[in-house]
Motif scaffolding. Sequence first.
Motif, PDB file in Angstrom:
ATOM      1  N   PHE A   1      83.481  49.427  18.368  1.00  0.00           N
ATOM      2  CA  PHE A   1      82.892  50.291  19.259  1.00  0.00           C
ATOM      3  C   PHE A   1      83.670  51.498  19.454  1.00  0.00           C
TER       4      PHE A   1
ATOM      5  N   TRP B   1      82.073  55.152  18.566  1.00  0.00           N
ATOM      6  CA  TRP B   1      81.918  56.316  19.605  1.00  0.00           C
ATOM      7  C   TRP B   1      82.629  57.539  19.358  1.00  0.00           C
TER       8      TRP B   1
ATOM      9  N   LEU C   1      75.609  57.743  23.547  1.00  0.00           N
ATOM     10  CA  LEU C   1      75.997  56.258  24.085  1.00  0.00           C
ATOM     11  C   LEU C   1      74.727  55.432  23.281  1.00  0.00           C
ATOM     12  N   SER C   2      73.712  55.615  23.321  1.00  0.00           N
ATOM     13  CA  SER C   2      72.621  54.718  22.640  1.00  0.00           C
ATOM     14  C   SER C   2      72.923  54.859  21.221  1.00  0.00           C
TER      15      SER C   2
ATOM     16  N   TYR D   1      75.949  52.866  20.628  1.00  0.00           N
ATOM     17  CA  TYR D   1      75.673  51.155  21.071  1.00  0.00           C
ATOM     18  C   TYR D   1      74.683  50.348  20.007  1.00  0.00           C
TER      19      TYR D   1
ATOM     20  N   ALA E   1      76.603  47.715  18.058  1.00  0.00           N
ATOM     21  CA  ALA E   1      75.909  46.242  18.527  1.00  0.00           C
ATOM     22  C   ALA E   1      75.524  45.589  17.317  1.00  0.00           C
TER      23      ALA E   1
ATOM     24  N   ILE F   1      79.132  43.925  24.327  1.00  0.00           N
ATOM     25  CA  ILE F   1      77.999  44.951  24.595  1.00  0.00           C
ATOM     26  C   ILE F   1      77.371  45.073  26.052  1.00  0.00           C
TER      27      ILE F   1
ATOM     28  N   PRO G   1      80.716  49.189  26.969  1.00  0.00           N
ATOM     29  CA  PRO G   1      80.021  50.253  26.946  1.00  0.00           C
ATOM     30  C   PRO G   1      80.279  50.917  28.239  1.00  0.00           C
TER      31      PRO G   1
END
Length: 974
Positions: free
Chosen positions: A316, A320, A335-336, A339, A343, A387, A391
């Motif tokens: 993660f 990021w 972020l989407s 993620y 994920a 998950i 975040p």
Amino acid sequence: MWDSKKIVNFKFDVVPLDLQDDPTFLRSLAWKYRDEDGTVVGKDTDVTTIGERSQVADSLVLMYLTGDSTVFTKERLLAMKQLEDRLLRVEEYKKFCRLTGGSGTRECAKPISILRFFDGTYGPGLNDTTFSNIPATLFGASQVPLLAQLLQLHLGVDGSVTQTEAKSSITRTIFQFGLPLDGYNLKEDNKTEQLLKIRRFQADFFSGILNEALDSGVGDMDFLYFGTQIVTYNLLQQVIWDLLLAVGSLLFIFLFVLFMTKSLFLTSFGIFSIISSFVIATLVYSFIFQYKYFGIFHVLSIFIILGIGADNIFVFVDNWRATAHLEYTSLEARLSACYKRAAIATFCTSLTTMVAFFSNALSPLLAVQSFGLFSGILVFVNYMSVIIFFPAVLIMYHYYWDTWSWPCFRCKKPIKDAASADGERRHPIVRFFRGPFYNLVSHRVLRWVLLALCLGIIIVFSVFAAKLKPDEESIKYYKNEHHFGKAALLIRDGFKPSTEDKVIKVYMVWGLREQDLSTCAKTDINCKGVTVWDKGFDLNPKRAQSALLDFCEKLKNLSATQNEKLHLRRNPVTGSIEVQCFLEHINTFMKSERNKTQYPANTPELTLPTSESKVEHLILNNSAVYNVTSVNPLLYRQFETMMGYWLHDTYRRGPTNYDYSIYSPLLGEGKDEFDTRPTAIDPTTDWGTRLVYAAIVVNTTLKVGTLGYSTGIPIVEAWDDFFKNQVSVMPSSLAGGFQCTPESGNPWHGFYVQKKLTDTAVQGIALGLSLAFVVITLATTNVITGFLATLDIGFVTLMVVGLIPMAGWKLGVLESLNLSLVVGLSVDYVVHLAEGYHSSTATNRLDRTRDMLDHVGISILSGAITTLGAAVFMCGAVILFFMQFGIFMFATIGFSLFFALLGFSVIMALVGPQKQTGSLVPVFWWVRYKLRGRKSHHVTCKQCEGKGFHGGLGEDSSQTSGAVAAGSNVPKQL
């Protein structure tokens, strides 16, 4: 007040490896709990009948070793005496020692020691307290058969005794502790409670003296000791100390995550998510799945989740940071994007790891099943935490801590996420993977060198893997180098054959059926089930008594072929087969009884089989016992009348006679509605009882813990065939007999457990590889990528299999467990690489390989280092379970990282799929079109947002497909 026992039942001294539907298990269980329901009198309510502390509950073995030819010198015997006297002077010992002697004269049994041959215990002829003539004294004892057997017990395999010389480099002393303790009965629950008291005594009063001798020696001799209870106590203490290694693993991971993220905020909440996962998984395991058992295997999951959880955090954080050099319309969009990619990557690795763990949950062995279930839950909970929870941590970090730097520590300032002037991310590891490492794996010459290196390693480990054999030994808790490990090996292999050898004893049982466990939940390790009696068992028919007597005689005179199959043991002194046949002892006793003056001349022989006349003479000539002037002509329990007279030693001397102590556990007496009467001597003791169960015991030459299932199962089957054939020709009242091995952990059952563990390992590997292929293929939507990644995992598995014989181990309990987990532990890194290759926007394999290394190289390296670090701490454990698992974990992760970065990267650079080669996307669309009725000449409707199609006659044609809304009906502005 909160009680942890309501949530989990910590049982570090119990490893429930039982096949609950296996006959060898159910038969031994029936014997173990035969006295639990109160049917058998004198064994669960009447302590005086049993005899306080008359049975051996635990033995503590002291061993003296020397580097020269003998321990039998005056100085060394005096040193032994000094140590043993010191133990005997411990006041509390009198409360737990095994007692001997009759009523009113009971005292602690002397330790079984070589010193007994010199202090007059074995007769006035053996009374040399000054040890002035050691060889002559021991040689004199060796000329007496019974004493010769006792002497054999104290001689090492190199020992010998002559008139002029007594040699042995090792000897042993046995302290015996007795059951039942005062005020307790012999039910299994009370046995456990009493053994705990004996364990606490040994730990509190003996362990200090013993450890002092262990450290400094006894005289000039080395010293070792071993006993079930004191070893169990030390094991439970050591588990706690070894668990502290998890603290070291946690600290290492915390510091490494801190070093990589440069953020105390991210690190703290990341580690918090890992620890909280363990707590939540425990609650799910206990309350939802209703499992209470938490054993030594479960502890291993702590080390596993530390590595897996840290790996998910790195994925993660790295994703990021990777999004920082791209432009997004908003923070939500960034972020989407992060993620979605993180994920999916963590889902693929978590799913395959969960599947590997859950495959163990299918095992019928509770220890393996519960560990697999708990570990699978733990991985799932950790994934959900990552998950859902992490975040939010990233966003908080971005808003409040992203620009914060550590005061006074320039090296701790966070690395900026922005791209450098040349477009490359600043992190040196990322630049290394994108540049030098990519050049290495794609080099025209060096890539072939790397492939040859990988192939050579695979061949070497394949050779070792072919040598893998099942482990003959039972579960070992300590390494051979540990003093308890050395002691166990010496007890097994260091002494001459004797009555104290832990050999497999076969019990031939009548009166019982297999235990009924239908009322037991499989997760309840304390459930005893229900005793099922063979109501047809009866030894009163003369044919039945004669049949059992003949059977005992047959056991002693088997042919060489049969003896070879059954492995019957002969007494090392007398040379006769070692059989405990109670009927033979009844005959011997009653022959002597007949010669007493109280019997008239016309009295027949009182031997078996019984008759009305024999029993009548026995009763009428012992009126002080039976208090009758005539015998009931309808008396049926004639055999039990004679048996009780022998077993209780004419009811006059109490329950401390030799035959009673040996045979009472093998015979169960219940009350008979018509014939049972109290004796005149003791109203609490009955005669004319009903024989509820009986057993004949024979020793084999097979030492406990020295056989694998490939050798052991044919022996079990040979015993089954032999005994079934013998029972088939016996009278119907003996037709329900069975054979079992209830002592020493039920070795017959252990063979089948070994086989099941091996099968579970093979099934776990096969299932893990199969599901890994499916998951990776679906995740990457490419069959070629899925196949190559699965091939990589298969090579790692092969390496771990080869590691077992390479390290000098065999396929035992822990090894089988590890092999079933190796797929789940080795899948993470190659899955990350496969997903990185798939997500690359490049079309040719070399560019996609570079992107793969650029995107995920740092994540898998960071995750591997954390897991390797956790495993290193486990390698320092004292308990063999933890140490071996640490080695397995380190090797699995090491091999996985090596083959993922070098092997898989080179293969993908050479033959990785390009464009749509091997892709499942065309197949997906073909299936979709088939289901929707779309033909090859149809075209997508441009005005339907991709949700419609038509015949290709134009956008506004009225000839649209009936399967979806027509394009002509869609407004032009759309």
